[in-house]
Write a protein that holds these residues in place. Structure first.
Motif, PDB file in Angstrom:
ATOM      1  N   VAL A  68     -17.956 -38.167  36.974  1.00 58.63           N
ATOM      2  CA  VAL A  68     -17.126 -38.111  38.182  1.00 58.63           C
ATOM      3  C   VAL A  68     -17.476 -36.888  39.013  1.00 58.63           C
ATOM      4  CG1 VAL A  68     -14.763 -37.822  39.024  1.00 58.63           C
ATOM      5  CG2 VAL A  68     -15.238 -39.443  37.197  1.00 58.63           C
ATOM      6  N   LEU A  69     -17.602 -35.730  38.350  1.00 59.18           N
ATOM      7  CA  LEU A  69     -17.941 -34.504  39.061  1.00 59.18           C
ATOM      8  C   LEU A  69     -19.332 -34.590  39.677  1.00 59.18           C
ATOM      9  CD1 LEU A  69     -17.030 -31.674  39.812  1.00 59.18           C
ATOM     10  CD2 LEU A  69     -18.008 -30.832  37.674  1.00 59.18           C
TER      11      LEU A  69
ATOM     12  N   ALA B 272     -12.373 -25.499  51.256  1.00 58.01           N
ATOM     13  CA  ALA B 272     -13.609 -25.510  52.038  1.00 58.01           C
ATOM     14  C   ALA B 272     -13.431 -26.316  53.320  1.00 58.01           C
ATOM     15  CB  ALA B 272     -14.751 -26.078  51.192  1.00 58.01           C
ATOM     16  N   TRP B 273     -12.765 -27.490  53.207  1.00 56.96           N
ATOM     17  CA  TRP B 273     -12.546 -28.299  54.407  1.00 56.96           C
ATOM     18  C   TRP B 273     -11.644 -27.578  55.402  1.00 56.96           C
ATOM     19  CZ3 TRP B 273     -15.102 -31.921  56.490  1.00 56.96           C
ATOM     20  CH2 TRP B 273     -15.881 -32.800  55.727  1.00 56.96           C
TER      21      TRP B 273
ATOM     22  N   TRP C 241     -21.111 -34.929  47.881  1.00 59.84           N
ATOM     23  CA  TRP C 241     -20.145 -34.718  48.960  1.00 59.84           C
ATOM     24  C   TRP C 241     -19.998 -33.237  49.271  1.00 59.84           C
ATOM     25  CZ3 TRP C 241     -15.355 -32.208  48.544  1.00 59.84           C
ATOM     26  CH2 TRP C 241     -14.539 -32.299  49.670  1.00 59.84           C
ATOM     27  N   LEU C 242     -19.951 -32.415  48.216  1.00 52.60           N
ATOM     28  CA  LEU C 242     -19.855 -30.978  48.425  1.00 52.60           C
ATOM     29  C   LEU C 242     -21.116 -30.433  49.105  1.00 52.60           C
ATOM     30  CD1 LEU C 242     -18.332 -28.340  48.019  1.00 52.60           C
ATOM     31  CD2 LEU C 242     -19.327 -28.160  45.740  1.00 52.60           C
ATOM     32  N   GLU C 243     -22.269 -30.975  48.745  1.00 53.80           N
ATOM     33  CA  GLU C 243     -23.506 -30.543  49.391  1.00 53.80           C
ATOM     34  C   GLU C 243     -23.490 -30.864  50.875  1.00 53.80           C
ATOM     35  OE1 GLU C 243     -26.516 -32.508  47.186  1.00 53.80           O
ATOM     36  OE2 GLU C 243     -26.481 -31.060  45.503  1.00 53.80           O
TER      37      GLU C 243
ATOM     38  N   HIS D 296      -8.819 -27.397  39.970  1.00 52.53           N
ATOM     39  CA  HIS D 296      -9.383 -26.223  40.647  1.00 52.53           C
ATOM     40  C   HIS D 296     -10.510 -26.631  41.588  1.00 52.53           C
ATOM     41  CE1 HIS D 296      -9.857 -21.943  41.117  1.00 52.53           C
ATOM     42  NE2 HIS D 296     -11.171 -22.054  40.922  1.00 52.53           N
ATOM     43  N   THR D 297     -11.332 -27.593  41.123  1.00 57.30           N
ATOM     44  CA  THR D 297     -12.429 -28.070  41.970  1.00 57.30           C
ATOM     45  C   THR D 297     -11.885 -28.762  43.213  1.00 57.30           C
ATOM     46  OG1 THR D 297     -13.801 -28.358  39.986  1.00 57.30           O
ATOM     47  CG2 THR D 297     -14.495 -29.502  41.989  1.00 57.30           C
ATOM     48  N   GLU D 298     -10.849 -29.604  43.029  1.00 62.44           N
ATOM     49  CA  GLU D 298     -10.255 -30.274  44.188  1.00 62.44           C
ATOM     50  C   GLU D 298      -9.651 -29.264  45.150  1.00 62.44           C
ATOM     51  OE1 GLU D 298      -7.492 -32.967  42.525  1.00 62.44           O
ATOM     52  OE2 GLU D 298      -8.987 -34.444  41.875  1.00 62.44           O
TER      53      GLU D 298
END
Length: 326
Positions: A150-151, A93-94, A157-159, A85-87
């Motif tokens: 890992v998260l 988002a991208w 990267w998400l920031e 789900h996070t991926e």
């Protein structure tokens, strides 16, 4: 006299023999197959009972182990779904960022709201995943800790993505401000242009009313020819929007005159449409009209000097009214 009475030393033997005799009689009286009620537990039975207890304890331990394994497996699956789900959220988002950059300057206000909503949803999803992983950390052991690391490694990267989206939002705000300034300038130019047009007035021979100019023909032509005449003069057969406009036209018509209107049902009988194909709520039909009388029918509308309308054949030669809007 019995042996028990002959000598003092024989009493104990006699009592033991009598006890054995009584015990044999009791055993004979007892039902066949009944277990003795006060026999001591033999070592063999004690060992068997111990084995049984050990077997029960082993089965119970195995059941607990299976339950714990199932719980760990369920937590593992939940972790995998959370990561997927996070991926997926990162991919979304991208994609949204790419779409925003591609359409920048075309849909400024709408795209800005979409980006803000998507950014808020992604942030909430990441927070929920992080909260769930934190709650499961104590139960899932070292494997879950590895997943959390890992998260955590992916969080910077998400920031970066969020920071880039913020920069895009700021850029759009600046572009929107420039666009608003341009629109204001365009409105000013339009207002000045409209003022110049109003100052210029209607063409020679045209009558002015509200925001339109009207031409009342002196010739008589069929409805289609009259419509083409208006089109060639950058106008259209008159379209009546309200009672005031209808009264203005009626005041310019003498008692023995009729004029074509831009209203017909040639495409679909009974479905009267104006030449711009837009519907109007205002109608001023004469009593009993439209009636589509005659062999060939009546598909085009005219207006009388009293402001009432009638339907007649479109091939009739009648005068017409052209309308040109400012």
């Amino acid at each position: 006299m019995s042996q028990c009475e002959d000598a003092f030393g024989t009493y104990e033997k006699c009592d033991f023999a009598e006890g054995m005799e009584l015990e044999k009689k009791e055993q004979k009286k007892a039902p066949k197959g009944a277990a003795p009620s006060h026999l001591p537990l033999s070592p063999e039975r004690a060992i068997a009972l111990l084995y049984v207890l050990l077997a029960v304890a082993f089965v119970f331990f195995m059941a607990l182990t299976i339950v714990n394994l199932q719980r760990v497996s369920a937590v593992w699956e939940e972790l995998k779904r959370a990561r997927m789900h996070t991926e997926s959220s990162h991919t979304t988002a991208w994609y949204n960022l790419s779409e925003v950059q591609h359409s920048l300057g075309q849909q400024l206000s709408g795209d800005l709201q979409v980006i803000q909503g998507q950014l808020l949803r992604v942030s909430r999803e990441v927070e929920n995943v992080w909260r769930n992983l934190t709650q499961c950390r104590a139960e899932c052991g070292e494997e879950l800790s590895d997943r959390l690391r890992v998260l955590a490694a992916e969080k910077p990267w998400l920031e970066v993505v969020l920071r880039q989206l913020t920069e895009v939002e700021q850029e759009q705000s600046r572009a929107l401000a420039l666009l608003n300034a341009s629109l204001e300038e365009t409105r000013g130019l339009s207002a000045r242009f409209e003022a110049l047009r109003l100052r210029a007035g209607c063409p020679t021979g045209w009558q002015e009313f509200a925001t339109s100019c009207y031409f009342f023909s002196t010739d008589a032509k069929p409805w289609l020819t009259a419509r083409n005449y208006c089109t060639n003069h950058k106008a259209h057969l008159v379209i009546i929007d309200n009672e005031e406009e209808n009264g203005f036209l009626a005041r310019h018509i003498t008692d023995n005159q009729v004029f074509w209107l831009g209203l017909s049902d040639t495409e679909s009988e009974g479905n009267w449409q104006w030449v711009d194909r837009r519907s109007r709520s205002f109608l001023s039909w004469n009593n009993g009209e439209p009636n589509d009388a005659g062999h060939d029918g009546e598909d085009c509308a005219i207006i009388y000097s009293n402001g009432r309308w009638n339907d007649i054949g479109c091939s009739s030669n009648e005068a017409w009214i052209c309308e040109q809007t400012f």
